[in-house]
Scaffold this active site. Structure first.
Site, PDB file in Angstrom:
ATOM      1  N   ARG A  47       0.810  -1.229   0.000  1.00 37.04           N
ATOM      2  CA  ARG A  47       0.000   0.000   0.000  1.00 37.04           C
ATOM      3  C   ARG A  47       0.838   1.273   0.000  1.00 37.04           C
ATOM      4  O   ARG A  47       0.413   2.305  -0.462  1.00 37.04           O
ATOM      5  CB  ARG A  47      -0.935  -0.001   1.212  1.00 37.04           C
ATOM      6  CG  ARG A  47      -2.097  -0.957   1.019  1.00 37.04           C
ATOM      7  CD  ARG A  47      -2.986  -0.964   2.213  1.00 37.04           C
ATOM      8  NE  ARG A  47      -2.207  -1.223   3.431  1.00 37.04           N
ATOM      9  CZ  ARG A  47      -2.703  -1.274   4.652  1.00 37.04           C
ATOM     10  NH1 ARG A  47      -3.980  -1.069   4.841  1.00 37.04           N
ATOM     11  NH2 ARG A  47      -1.946  -1.529   5.686  1.00 37.04           N
ATOM     12  N   LYS A 157       4.632 -19.340   6.238  1.00 39.26           N
ATOM     13  CA  LYS A 157       3.984 -19.959   7.371  1.00 39.26           C
ATOM     14  C   LYS A 157       3.578 -18.872   8.376  1.00 39.26           C
ATOM     15  O   LYS A 157       4.147 -17.783   8.294  1.00 39.26           O
ATOM     16  CB  LYS A 157       4.916 -20.994   8.022  1.00 39.26           C
ATOM     17  CG  LYS A 157       6.335 -20.431   8.258  1.00 39.26           C
ATOM     18  CD  LYS A 157       6.933 -20.883   9.508  1.00 39.26           C
ATOM     19  CE  LYS A 157       6.594 -20.021  10.661  1.00 39.26           C
ATOM     20  NZ  LYS A 157       7.318 -18.729  10.792  1.00 39.26           N
ATOM     21  N   HIS A 187      11.177 -22.303   5.802  1.00 38.27           N
ATOM     22  CA  HIS A 187      12.549 -22.060   5.364  1.00 38.27           C
ATOM     23  C   HIS A 187      13.579 -22.970   6.032  1.00 38.27           C
ATOM     24  O   HIS A 187      14.684 -23.107   5.541  1.00 38.27           O
ATOM     25  CB  HIS A 187      12.928 -20.575   5.520  1.00 38.27           C
ATOM     26  CG  HIS A 187      13.298 -20.190   6.915  1.00 38.27           C
ATOM     27  ND1 HIS A 187      12.364 -19.905   7.868  1.00 38.27           N
ATOM     28  CD2 HIS A 187      14.498 -20.052   7.526  1.00 38.27           C
ATOM     29  CE1 HIS A 187      12.983 -19.613   9.009  1.00 38.27           C
ATOM     30  NE2 HIS A 187      14.271 -19.684   8.826  1.00 38.27           N
ATOM     31  N   LYS A 191      17.532 -25.012   4.597  1.00 41.07           N
ATOM     32  CA  LYS A 191      18.870 -24.918   5.202  1.00 41.07           C
ATOM     33  C   LYS A 191      19.692 -26.133   4.792  1.00 41.07           C
ATOM     34  O   LYS A 191      19.234 -27.276   4.910  1.00 41.07           O
ATOM     35  CB  LYS A 191      18.762 -24.872   6.739  1.00 41.07           C
ATOM     36  CG  LYS A 191      18.175 -23.556   7.273  1.00 41.07           C
ATOM     37  CD  LYS A 191      18.090 -23.612   8.788  1.00 41.07           C
ATOM     38  CE  LYS A 191      17.252 -22.481   9.351  1.00 41.07           C
ATOM     39  NZ  LYS A 191      17.942 -21.241   9.533  1.00 41.07           N
ATOM     40  N   GLU A 225      16.516 -19.124  20.275  1.00 39.22           N
ATOM     41  CA  GLU A 225      17.111 -17.897  19.747  1.00 39.22           C
ATOM     42  C   GLU A 225      17.448 -16.949  20.880  1.00 39.22           C
ATOM     43  O   GLU A 225      16.744 -16.921  21.894  1.00 39.22           O
ATOM     44  CB  GLU A 225      16.116 -17.194  18.834  1.00 39.22           C
ATOM     45  CG  GLU A 225      15.779 -17.990  17.615  1.00 39.22           C
ATOM     46  CD  GLU A 225      14.652 -17.328  16.851  1.00 39.22           C
ATOM     47  OE1 GLU A 225      14.953 -16.482  16.007  1.00 39.22           O
ATOM     48  OE2 GLU A 225      13.483 -17.640  17.127  1.00 39.22           O
ATOM     49  N   ASP A 244       4.292 -20.188  15.331  1.00 38.53           N
ATOM     50  CA  ASP A 244       5.421 -19.571  14.637  1.00 38.53           C
ATOM     51  C   ASP A 244       6.556 -20.571  14.392  1.00 38.53           C
ATOM     52  O   ASP A 244       7.222 -20.526  13.366  1.00 38.53           O
ATOM     53  CB  ASP A 244       5.931 -18.387  15.479  1.00 38.53           C
ATOM     54  CG  ASP A 244       6.993 -17.575  14.753  1.00 38.53           C
ATOM     55  OD1 ASP A 244       6.807 -17.306  13.549  1.00 38.53           O
ATOM     56  OD2 ASP A 244       8.005 -17.207  15.378  1.00 38.53           O
ATOM     57  N   HIS A 249       8.515 -25.526  11.777  1.00 36.73           N
ATOM     58  CA  HIS A 249       9.957 -25.800  11.769  1.00 36.73           C
ATOM     59  C   HIS A 249      10.339 -27.020  12.628  1.00 36.73           C
ATOM     60  O   HIS A 249      11.063 -27.898  12.181  1.00 36.73           O
ATOM     61  CB  HIS A 249      10.740 -24.594  12.311  1.00 36.73           C
ATOM     62  CG  HIS A 249      10.532 -23.333  11.537  1.00 36.73           C
ATOM     63  ND1 HIS A 249      10.305 -23.300  10.179  1.00 36.73           N
ATOM     64  CD2 HIS A 249      10.535 -22.030  11.922  1.00 36.73           C
ATOM     65  CE1 HIS A 249      10.189 -22.055   9.774  1.00 36.73           C
ATOM     66  NE2 HIS A 249      10.303 -21.258  10.818  1.00 36.73           N
TER      67      HIS A 249
END
Ligand code: BG6
Length: 508
Positions: A47, A157, A187, A191, A225, A244, A249
């Site tokens: 936008r 995702k 993703h 890897k 993380e 998430d 994953h």
């Protein structure tokens, strides 16, 4: 190897975080490595009212900050790449803009000469995942044209937010595209070191005989993380760690670890085996929902702000930023072997790895050095960082007596011909442009994983009082997750604590 044909890549959500942080750097690397055709265009759609020039300047400034100087290379190269960027301002949520998008793409097609070969990348909020395909269909931008003019779509995702919504989303996609046109991206599968799990297991004969309930005691799958949610508060507070990271994953990693060898390495055979693992997950009972899932949320500490203090997060939020859980598979190979998975934000370090704990020897013949106790063999498949494989075993302490000392045999991918490990997004975007869906999630697998996780979401909805443990930012998460493992005499492998070599990447 097959080459990518002239193409227009349309990025919906072009001014968002993903586009500048991941997509543009990945496409630039493909460009730099001459893996894109000479003629291509990237059209940013969102936008924000940018002109082409403004978008080019914005992107140039931003995407290069996510690459190392060696990756960026020559500035002239960056400028040449940037010339392939275009911008089309519209609201992707509104159907009335799509006629204009169609004309815009057709006109650009004359310059790019790609005969309708378009890749759509949905880097938008998930609420638009169902809307955009339907709008594309209204103006026939979903239809393949001859053998060259392929229309393919990559969707980020989480694909759906529970079983019902994933089911409905799949229905929409099926009504607009064929399954071969749909690329549900996770993703992690892009890897290099995740793909190497398959090579490790199926290109070597010595591990496979041990890869089962007879030799394996338990398995850990970790992807933690050291950062918080950064500037994604709005998205994250609606999503949470289960959607998430876990549903996609972590489950994908578990599937690669647990799957049977596919009959061939092609999209169908590989994805059939992933699906079998998902279907073999033993549904969680009420007691499991209470005792075998630990959810947490990071709190303020010296390390940084607590989750509830982050921008765009509800100050009373009960969204989880940490999950540890115990899963089991109903399969001949894995019966009674617990799989412990965990993921969290604001942990002491960033690490993704699978740790396979083998059973102890039936008899303890030897003594152990002072301070050491008998330990079973442990194999670590390190996905990131310090990508590699590590095997822990006991050896004799030199000299008198017969005491055992734990040592590690360590392989690091960096020692392998200095080949840089490729960026996951580059690999997956290229695969999509070549029409190879092997490393993308099939509709049935998405539904199978939601079938397993939806009861967790329903349980939390029904039981708002279900515990959500606070943990200080920078710690290894709620202590309850340690307690969950002791039932099986298991323990988490926290890199700083247990593995000397992996101390290298500990930031404590
Ligand atoms: C994304 C999640 O899919 O994966 C993020 O949305 C997470 O929350 C990221 O930070 C982790 O990926 P990586 O490749 O940095 O380990």
């Amino acid at each position: 190897m097959e080459k990518v044909k002239n193409i227009i890549i349309v990025i919906f959500g072009a001014s968002g975080d993903l586009a500048k942080r991941k997509l543009m750097p990945a496409i630039y690397m493909l460009y730099k490595e001459k893996r894109l055709p000479l003629s291509f265009a990237i059209v940013g759609v969102s936008r924000t009212p940018y002109s082409d020039k403004e978008y080019r300047n914005y992107m140039k400034k931003n995407f290069t900050s996510y690459l190392d100087p060696e990756e960026i290379g020559d500035n002239v190269e960056v400028d040449k790449f940037i010339d392939h960027l275009y911008y089309h301002a519209m609201d992707p949520a509104e159907s009335n803009g799509y006629k204009g998008l169609n004309s815009y793409l057709r006109e650009l097609d004359e310059t790019v000469a790609c005969n309708g070969n378009y890749l759509y990348y949905l880097a938008t909020p998930p609420s638009l995942y169902g809307v955009i395909p339907q709008h594309l269909k209204l103006v026939h931008l979903n239809e393949n044209e001859g053998t060259i003019g392929k229309k393919r779509i990559i969707v980020e995702k989480p694909f759906g937010f529970d079983l019902q919504s994933a089911y409905e989303l799949n229905k929409i996609y099926r009504s607009v595209f064929n399954e071969e046109q749909i690329f549900r991206i996770d993703h992690f599968l892009g890897k290099e070191t995740v793909q190497s799990i398959l090579a490790f297991r199926f290109a070597n004969s010595i591990f496979e005989p041990l890869w089962n309930r007879n030799y394996v005691d338990y398995v850990e799958v970790t992807a933690v993380e050291n950062m918080g949610i950064e500037n994604r508060g709005g998205f994250f507070d609606q999503t949470g760690t289960l959607r998430d990271m876990v549903q996609n994953h972590l489950l994908q990693l578990l599937a690669l670890m647990a799957m049977e060898p596919p009959v061939a390495f092609d999209a169908k055979s590989f994805r059939d085996e992933v699906l079998k693992v998902y279907n073999s997950l033993i549904p969680l009972k009420d007691t499991d929902l209470r005792e075998h899932i630990v959810r947490g949320q990071y709190m303020t500490s010296e390390r940084g702000l607590g989750y509830r203090e982050e921008k765009n997060v509800d100050s009373q939020s009960r969204t989880e930023t940490y999950i540890a859980m115990r899963l089991e598979l109903n399969s001949w190979r894995w019966k009674d072997v617990p799989f412990y998975i965990r993921t969290g934000k604001q942990m002491p370090t960033k690490v993704s790895e699978i740790v396979i704990h083998f059973k102890s020897t039936p008899q303890q013949l030897f003594g152990y050095e002072q301070g050491q106790s008998p330990k079973a063999n442990k194999l670590v498949l390190r996905i990131q960082p310090n990508e590699g494989v590590l095997l822990r075993f006991g050896t004799k302490v030199p000299g008198a007596g017969f005491d055992i000392h734990e040592v590690e045999m360590d392989f690091n991918y960096k020692d392998f011909n200095n080949i840089p490990t490729e960026d996951a997004y580059s690999r997956l975007i290229e695969d999509c442009m070549l029409g190879d869906p092997t490393l993308f999630t099939r509709s049935d697998a998405v539904e199978a994983s939601w079938k397993f996780f939806s009861p967790v979401i329903d349980y939390w909805k029904k039981h708002p009082e279900a515990p959500l443990y606070g943990y200080p930012a920078g710690s290894w998460g709620p202590q309850e997750s340690e307690a969950m493992m002791t039932e099986h005499h298991a323990e988490w492998t926290n890199p700083c604590k247990n593995l000397t070599k992996t101390d290298l990447y500990c930031e404590l």
